[in-house]
Structure formats: C-alpha cells, structure tokens
Write a protein that holds these residues in place. Structure first.
Motif, PDB file in Angstrom:
ATOM      1  N   HIS A  53       7.261  -2.257  45.430  1.00 36.26           N
ATOM      2  CA  HIS A  53       5.897  -2.635  45.106  1.00 36.26           C
ATOM      3  C   HIS A  53       5.487  -2.004  43.773  1.00 36.26           C
ATOM      4  CE1 HIS A  53       6.220  -3.061  49.506  1.00 36.26           C
ATOM      5  NE2 HIS A  53       5.387  -4.061  49.348  1.00 36.26           N
ATOM      6  N   PHE A  54       4.486  -2.594  43.138  1.00 37.18           N
ATOM      7  CA  PHE A  54       4.002  -2.034  41.878  1.00 37.18           C
ATOM      8  C   PHE A  54       3.385  -0.659  42.139  1.00 37.18           C
ATOM      9  CE2 PHE A  54       3.692  -6.639  40.746  1.00 37.18           C
ATOM     10  CZ  PHE A  54       4.616  -6.602  39.702  1.00 37.18           C
ATOM     11  N   PRO A  55       3.775   0.367  41.355  1.00 42.13           N
ATOM     12  CA  PRO A  55       3.293   1.726  41.615  1.00 42.13           C
ATOM     13  C   PRO A  55       1.950   2.047  40.962  1.00 42.13           C
ATOM     14  CG  PRO A  55       4.903   1.765  39.862  1.00 42.13           C
ATOM     15  CD  PRO A  55       4.810   0.326  40.312  1.00 42.13           C
ATOM     16  N   ALA A  56       1.360   1.097  40.242  1.00 43.18           N
ATOM     17  CA  ALA A  56       0.097   1.341  39.552  1.00 43.18           C
ATOM     18  C   ALA A  56      -0.653   0.019  39.422  1.00 43.18           C
ATOM     19  CB  ALA A  56       0.354   1.962  38.169  1.00 43.18           C
ATOM     20  N   ASN A  57      -1.828   0.094  38.818  1.00 39.12           N
ATOM     21  CA  ASN A  57      -2.669  -1.083  38.614  1.00 39.12           C
ATOM     22  C   ASN A  57      -2.535  -1.588  37.187  1.00 39.12           C
ATOM     23  OD1 ASN A  57      -4.377  -0.716  41.241  1.00 39.12           O
ATOM     24  ND2 ASN A  57      -4.508   1.258  40.201  1.00 39.12           N
ATOM     25  N   ALA A  58      -2.721  -2.895  37.001  1.00 42.62           N
ATOM     26  CA  ALA A  58      -2.707  -3.495  35.674  1.00 42.62           C
ATOM     27  C   ALA A  58      -3.938  -4.376  35.511  1.00 42.62           C
ATOM     28  CB  ALA A  58      -1.445  -4.327  35.462  1.00 42.62           C
TER      29      ALA A  58
ATOM     30  N   PHE B  53      -2.783   1.794  34.990  1.00 39.67           N
ATOM     31  CA  PHE B  53      -3.458   3.034  35.383  1.00 39.67           C
ATOM     32  C   PHE B  53      -3.339   3.278  36.873  1.00 39.67           C
ATOM     33  CE2 PHE B  53      -6.424  -0.365  36.073  1.00 39.67           C
ATOM     34  CZ  PHE B  53      -7.190   0.004  37.159  1.00 39.67           C
ATOM     35  N   LYS B  54      -3.602   4.531  37.253  1.00 39.03           N
ATOM     36  CA  LYS B  54      -3.680   4.926  38.652  1.00 39.03           C
ATOM     37  C   LYS B  54      -5.051   5.526  38.904  1.00 39.03           C
ATOM     38  CE  LYS B  54      -0.164   6.709  40.867  1.00 39.03           C
ATOM     39  NZ  LYS B  54       0.361   5.621  41.708  1.00 39.03           N
ATOM     40  N   LEU B  55      -5.475   5.464  40.162  1.00 39.03           N
ATOM     41  CA  LEU B  55      -6.741   6.057  40.572  1.00 39.03           C
ATOM     42  C   LEU B  55      -6.481   7.204  41.538  1.00 39.03           C
ATOM     43  CD1 LEU B  55      -8.897   2.847  41.208  1.00 39.03           C
ATOM     44  CD2 LEU B  55      -9.127   4.450  39.305  1.00 39.03           C
ATOM     45  N   SER B  56      -7.181   8.322  41.310  1.00 39.39           N
ATOM     46  CA  SER B  56      -7.064   9.453  42.227  1.00 39.39           C
ATOM     47  C   SER B  56      -7.876   9.167  43.487  1.00 39.39           C
ATOM     48  CB  SER B  56      -7.579  10.726  41.559  1.00 39.39           C
ATOM     49  OG  SER B  56      -8.984  10.659  41.395  1.00 39.39           O
TER      50      SER B  56
ATOM     51  N   GLU C 250     -10.387  10.638  44.366  1.00 38.27           N
ATOM     52  CA  GLU C 250     -11.809  10.742  44.019  1.00 38.27           C
ATOM     53  C   GLU C 250     -12.273   9.582  43.146  1.00 38.27           C
ATOM     54  OE1 GLU C 250      -9.554  13.197  43.286  1.00 38.27           O
ATOM     55  OE2 GLU C 250      -9.903  14.268  45.186  1.00 38.27           O
ATOM     56  N   GLY C 251     -11.358   8.659  42.822  1.00 39.24           N
ATOM     57  CA  GLY C 251     -11.725   7.513  41.999  1.00 39.24           C
ATOM     58  C   GLY C 251     -11.577   7.736  40.510  1.00 39.24           C
ATOM     59  N   ARG C 252     -11.003   8.862  40.112  1.00 39.99           N
ATOM     60  CA  ARG C 252     -10.803   9.117  38.690  1.00 39.99           C
ATOM     61  C   ARG C 252      -9.603   8.339  38.172  1.00 39.99           C
ATOM     62  NH1 ARG C 252     -10.148  15.017  35.623  1.00 39.99           N
ATOM     63  NH2 ARG C 252      -9.735  14.155  33.554  1.00 39.99           N
ATOM     64  N   GLU C 253      -9.779   7.728  37.029  1.00 37.24           N
ATOM     65  CA  GLU C 253      -8.737   6.886  36.458  1.00 37.24           C
ATOM     66  C   GLU C 253      -7.873   7.661  35.476  1.00 37.24           C
ATOM     67  OE1 GLU C 253      -9.130   3.604  33.117  1.00 37.24           O
ATOM     68  OE2 GLU C 253      -9.748   2.769  35.042  1.00 37.24           O
ATOM     69  N   GLN C 254      -6.562   7.517  35.623  1.00 44.86           N
ATOM     70  CA  GLN C 254      -5.619   8.067  34.651  1.00 44.86           C
ATOM     71  C   GLN C 254      -4.815   6.917  34.076  1.00 44.86           C
ATOM     72  OE1 GLN C 254      -4.836  11.237  33.199  1.00 44.86           O
ATOM     73  NE2 GLN C 254      -3.767   9.743  31.918  1.00 44.86           N
ATOM     74  N   ILE C 255      -5.004   6.664  32.781  1.00 42.30           N
ATOM     75  CA  ILE C 255      -4.264   5.592  32.126  1.00 42.30           C
ATOM     76  C   ILE C 255      -2.843   6.069  31.852  1.00 42.30           C
ATOM     77  CG2 ILE C 255      -4.135   4.127  30.087  1.00 42.30           C
ATOM     78  CD1 ILE C 255      -7.152   4.274  29.870  1.00 42.30           C
ATOM     79  N   LEU C 256      -1.876   5.253  32.222  1.00 42.93           N
ATOM     80  CA  LEU C 256      -0.469   5.577  32.016  1.00 42.93           C
ATOM     81  C   LEU C 256       0.095   4.909  30.775  1.00 42.93           C
ATOM     82  CD1 LEU C 256       0.749   5.176  35.717  1.00 42.93           C
ATOM     83  CD2 LEU C 256      -0.038   7.262  34.565  1.00 42.93           C
ATOM     84  N   HIS C 257      -0.287   3.647  30.554  1.00 44.42           N
ATOM     85  CA  HIS C 257       0.220   2.896  29.412  1.00 44.42           C
ATOM     86  C   HIS C 257      -0.857   1.922  28.938  1.00 44.42           C
ATOM     87  CE1 HIS C 257       4.336   4.251  30.238  1.00 44.42           C
ATOM     88  NE2 HIS C 257       4.183   3.860  31.482  1.00 44.42           N
ATOM     89  N   LEU C 258      -0.790   1.593  27.660  1.00 42.99           N
ATOM     90  CA  LEU C 258      -1.571   0.502  27.082  1.00 42.99           C
ATOM     91  C   LEU C 258      -0.588  -0.421  26.382  1.00 42.99           C
ATOM     92  CD1 LEU C 258      -4.577   2.505  25.583  1.00 42.99           C
ATOM     93  CD2 LEU C 258      -4.641   1.031  27.597  1.00 42.99           C
ATOM     94  N   PHE C 259      -0.546  -1.684  26.778  1.00 42.56           N
ATOM     95  CA  PHE C 259       0.441  -2.613  26.249  1.00 42.56           C
ATOM     96  C   PHE C 259      -0.225  -3.726  25.453  1.00 42.56           C
ATOM     97  CE2 PHE C 259       2.917  -1.223  30.153  1.00 42.56           C
ATOM     98  CZ  PHE C 259       3.735  -0.371  29.432  1.00 42.56           C
TER      99      PHE C 259
END
Length: 225
Positions: A88-93, A58-61, A63-72
C-alpha cells in the motif's frame, strides 16, 4: 506519446520500442489543485509521472501535524516504490496546483519490465537518488536546527549561486512543512536572517547577501541568535 515519454528523465535513453510499449499502458489524469492523488494505506495499483503541475507527498502525525516528504514537478515519478513492493502507499499525495499526470498500472508495468529489463535500470537510478535525498531529509530534521535547514534550502534553490534573487517556487507554508517547522517560525527566521544582513526578502524573491554566513549556518558552524 513516445516522444513525450522520451523527454522524461525516468525513461531517458530507452529504445523507441520500449517507449511505444510504455505509451500503450499509460493513462493520463487531470487533477485539480488540492485534490488527493492517493491516500496513505491505499493499494499501490500503479505509479505516476508528473507532466504538468506539482504534487506534494506527506504524512500526518497522530496530532494532525503534516510532514512533507517530497515535492514533485514535471518529469518526476512518484508512487513507484509501493508498486514494486506490491504494498500500500505509505504516504499521501495531493496536487498543489492543477496537474496533469501519467498513470502506469502496476500489473501492466511489471509485465513490461519483466520482458524488457532495461526499463528497470532507469528506475533504479531514480530510486537511488531519491533514497539519498530522503536520508538527507532525515539527517536535517534530526541534526540541524530550523535556521540551518532553511539556510541549506535557500542555498539549494535554482540560481542560488548567482547574484540574482532566488524565487521560492512554493508557498512559504509548504516550505515550512518540508523543513519540519511552522509557517510562523519560518517567517520569524527569515526576518532574523534579513535583520542580520544574510538575505533580503521581497515576497517570494530572496536575494542572498552573505553567502559564506549562510553556508556556515547551513553547516551548523554558526547559530542564528
């Protein structure tokens, strides 16, 4: 270990020698639920494959809003794009459940691929499928209203084509993040779908009652007034 690697779609069909070399560089990690695997901006020192559990990307905006990109889940690789780009990693895991992961260090894996190009073919196929899913996610978020996104999600769940109820594999709050909405909005739309006879909701179990209507909603041909 080679036999376990052979069961992972990412490495399916690889010769025994390749699997043995992969097993030599793989490192197993246990990650508790809620723990970070990596954070956006971390150096891409390697990639992972899920053995057990589930991982959210996921990524965070601002404003702190979370957008999930993938679920593995089991068998899925993640983090490999940053590894091959040397970035570098472009998102959080984060692990959504207690998880067992295999970690493949970048330097050792790139060296192995250089010597055994057949390894790269399987990875290209996985990356192509993932790019297709990501493009579909962007299309859904930009063109479909939330009811249409939810309808498409329900129709894509395992077993959605049968008369039996489908089972939500993740909490509704996570589904909301995946669809780019809030849990409250998701619950409200599910109630509307239930009131109009499209679905019957019983906790995580959802029975599709009117598939054609749900398909029309997913295609944007109707709206959930």
């Amino acid at each position: 270990m080679p036999r376990r690697l052979a069961a992972i779609p990412f490495f399916e069909g690889l010769p025994e020698d390749d699997l043995r070399e992969l097993a030599m560089i793989a490192v197993e990690h246990s990650v508790p639920a809620g723990a970070a695997v990596f954070s956006e901006g971390d150096e891409g020192t390697g990639f992972y494959v899920v053995l057990e559990g589930r991982v959210k990307i996921f990524k965070l905006s601002a404003e702190g809003r979370e957008q999930i990109l993938h679920l593995f889940g089991p068998g899925d690789p993640f983090g490999e794009a940053a590894v091959f780009a040397g970035r570098h990693f472009p998102a959080n895991a984060v692990a959504l459940a207690p998880s067992r992961l295999l970690f493949f260090p970048r330097a050792a894996f790139v060296d192995l691929v250089t010597r055994r190009p057949s390894l790269a073919l399987g990875m290209l196929a996985v990356l192509s499928r993932r790019l297709h899913r990501f493009a579909r996610l962007i299309e859904d978020l930009s063109l479909r209203e939330v009811p249409g996104r939810l309808a498409a999600y329900l129709l894509a769940l395992p077993g959605a084509g049968s008369a039996a109820p489908v089972v939500l594999e993740i909490p509704k709050a996570q589904i909301a993040g995946l669809l780019g909405t809030t849990p409250e909005t998701l619950s409200r739309i599910l109630r509307k779908m239930s009131d109009r006879g499209l679905v019957r909701v019983d906790g995580p179990r959802i029975r599709i009652l009117d598939r054609p209507a749900l398909e029309d909603l997913a295609a944007g041909e109707t709206r959930l007034a």
